[in-house]
Design an enzyme around this catalytic site. Structure first.
Site, PDB file in Angstrom:
ATOM      1  N   LYS A  66     -15.245  -3.276 -32.514  1.00 50.11           N
ATOM      2  CA  LYS A  66     -15.133  -2.066 -31.683  1.00 50.11           C
ATOM      3  C   LYS A  66     -15.403  -0.841 -32.525  1.00 50.11           C
ATOM      4  CE  LYS A  66     -13.787  -0.198 -27.756  1.00 50.11           C
ATOM      5  NZ  LYS A  66     -15.010   0.590 -27.786  1.00 50.11           N
ATOM      6  N   LYS A  90      -7.748   0.242 -38.461  1.00 49.73           N
ATOM      7  CA  LYS A  90      -7.126   1.079 -37.421  1.00 49.73           C
ATOM      8  C   LYS A  90      -6.714   0.251 -36.202  1.00 49.73           C
ATOM      9  CE  LYS A  90      -8.864   5.158 -36.695  1.00 49.73           C
ATOM     10  NZ  LYS A  90      -9.703   6.277 -36.244  1.00 49.73           N
ATOM     11  N   LYS A 102     -19.240   0.176 -36.267  1.00 48.91           N
ATOM     12  CA  LYS A 102     -19.657   1.576 -36.117  1.00 48.91           C
ATOM     13  C   LYS A 102     -21.169   1.599 -36.047  1.00 48.91           C
ATOM     14  CE  LYS A 102     -17.460   5.579 -35.923  1.00 48.91           C
ATOM     15  NZ  LYS A 102     -16.187   5.774 -35.244  1.00 48.91           N
ATOM     16  N   THR A 185      -7.129  10.532 -27.364  1.00 52.30           N
ATOM     17  CA  THR A 185      -6.941  10.740 -28.812  1.00 52.30           C
ATOM     18  C   THR A 185      -5.941  11.868 -29.052  1.00 52.30           C
ATOM     19  OG1 THR A 185      -9.210  10.002 -29.154  1.00 52.30           O
ATOM     20  CG2 THR A 185      -8.117  11.018 -31.032  1.00 52.30           C
ATOM     21  N   ASN A 216     -12.426  18.290 -28.274  1.00 50.32           N
ATOM     22  CA  ASN A 216     -11.668  17.424 -27.376  1.00 50.32           C
ATOM     23  C   ASN A 216     -10.267  17.127 -27.913  1.00 50.32           C
ATOM     24  OD1 ASN A 216     -10.814  14.378 -26.941  1.00 50.32           O
ATOM     25  ND2 ASN A 216     -11.803  15.035 -25.071  1.00 50.32           N
ATOM     26  N   SER A 344      -9.297   2.942 -25.157  1.00 51.73           N
ATOM     27  CA  SER A 344     -10.551   2.193 -24.997  1.00 51.73           C
ATOM     28  C   SER A 344     -10.242   0.719 -24.718  1.00 51.73           C
ATOM     29  CB  SER A 344     -11.403   2.289 -26.271  1.00 51.73           C
ATOM     30  OG  SER A 344     -12.147   3.478 -26.265  1.00 51.73           O
TER      31      SER A 344
END
Length: 411
Positions: A66, A90, A102, A185, A216, A344
């Site tokens: 992810k 993470k 990524k 987040t 954001n 997510s």
């Protein structure tokens, strides 16, 4: 120290605390797969242009990989590799069943038209569609990409594999996106802050905050802290910085930013030098923008008692040591900004079940995951007599190492 070097350093320190087998340690650092593709598209004027895209898949021992896809001129292999590895630790820290990945394309999205961005996204998806999948690797938005980018990936991927809403997260709601994802987040940062302050007998109400970055993450964190009675005394972003010792009216600042696109002309506070924000008088400092902003030059002047790392890698290792000697408590990025990947995961779960949740359930579950992860980190801190950063890294690395060994890594 760049992001890759810092991530490797933290990993090795954690591996030492955990007394990992040296061969297992080496195995955990090596990415599962690295892909580099050329994406050639016709521009609107008819000329051909080519961009380099990357996808690094770091580890899949705990589940599908992810990680975001970023569009930025400085996207390069080393950075993508570091961020993929960071995603592995993470996801393990917040205990969602994923590994890390990524991706990115070296381009300037602001210099491309919407149709050029769509063509570029579709070509990139065509090149990697057989390497990603709902049970393999699930992309998400990152710097320079958004819900529309994810919609294009979903559509292009579905041409090859049938309708697959779970292939990406961070999608528009109309295509199976999750309620609460946009704020996730920033909301996760606030839940993490509440958990840390609670440990020290404090709460957000009545404390002073300085927030670097008002995109954001920063704007949602500011809004939620303001709602909880926190006093935000300084805010900055690329357009400027504003301070008010009596507390900034955040709803008014958000409205002003929406209308003018800038913080600098806001009349509810005084203009300040953006660099001064990091050393401004406050109880809690929240860097939400770039990496490496706290370094050996300014760490000694930081006045905050707590630093919440909402950005990726905002604190250099040299700054970490200086802050530690001063008694400043740093809540690491690997945990503090994990709210996004946690929601997510919720979006993916909803897509896989074809059953959507209401926003209240999303936020409730996010709080559970963030709070439980904080207590797990504190347990590792007590076990290994280390700070929060090493507590988080030992927690993440240990979970991945255990999964790897159980699945049989030497065969």
């Amino acid at each position: 120290m760049n992001a890759l070097a810092a991530t490797n350093r933290n990993f090795r320190l954690a591996a030492r605390l955990l007394s990992l087998d040296s061969r297992l340690e080496t195995s955990l650092l090596i990415p599962y797969r690295e892909v580099k593709v050329e994406c050639t598209i016709p521009k609107d004027d008819g000329t051909l242009t080519s961009f380099v895209g990357f996808r690094v898949q770091h580890d899949n021992s705990r589940g599908p990989m992810k990680g975001g896809i970023r569009y930025h001129p400085e996207v390069e292999h080393g950075e993508v590799n570091a961020l993929a590895q960071l995603m592995t630790w993470k996801t393990a820290v917040v205990n969602v069943p994923y590994g890390g990945a990524k991706g990115g394309i070296g381009c300037s999205p602001k210099e491309l038209s919407t149709s050029e961005l769509e063509r570029l996204t579709r070509v990139f998806t065509q090149k990697i569609h057989d390497l990603i999948g709902v049970n393999t690797d699930i992309p998400a938005p990152d710097m320079g990409t958004n819900g529309q980018t994810m919609a294009w990936i979903l559509d292009e991927y579905s041409k090859f594999h049938g309708y697959s809403p779970a292939i990406v997260t961070g999608k528009p709601l109309d295509l199976g996106g999750s309620l609460g994802r946009e704020a996730a987040t920033g909301r996760g940062v606030v839940y993490a802050t509440e958990a840390l302050l609670g440990e020290h007998g404090k709460s957000i109400n009545g404390l002073t905050f300085a927030i670097q970055g008002f995109g954001n993450v920063g704007s949602w964190a500011a809004r939620l802290i303001h709602e909880r009675g926190g006093k935000i005394v300084a805010v900055s972003d690329v357009t400027g910085a504003v301070k008010n010792p009596n507390g900034i009216d955040i709803p008014a600042l958000l409205e002003h930013k929406e209308k003018s696109g800038s913080l600098s002309s806001f009349d509810g506070g005084d203009i300040m030098d953006a660099d001064e924000l990091l050393v401004h008088e406050c109880d809690v400092l929240i860097p939400c923008a770039l990496g490496g902003v706290l370094n050996r030059e300014n760490a000694g002047d930081v006045k905050a008692k707590f630093i919440i790392e909402a950005a990726n890698h905002p604190t250099d290792p040299e700054a970490d040591e200086i802050l530690s000697k001063k008694g400043v408590i740093v809540l690491p990025d690997i945990y503090a900004n994990a709210g996004g990947v946690t929601v997510s995961y919720f979006e993916w779960v909803q897509n896989m079940q074809a059953f959507m949740w209401n926003e209240e359930k999303v936020n409730e579950e996010l709080k559970k995951y963030m709070t439980k992860a904080f207590h797990s980190i504190k347990n590792m801190c007590r076990t290994h007599e280390c700070n929060l950063r090493m507590g988080a890294f030992t927690l993440g690395v240990n979970r991945v190492a255990r999964s790897t060994v159980l699945r049989g890594w030497e065969a």
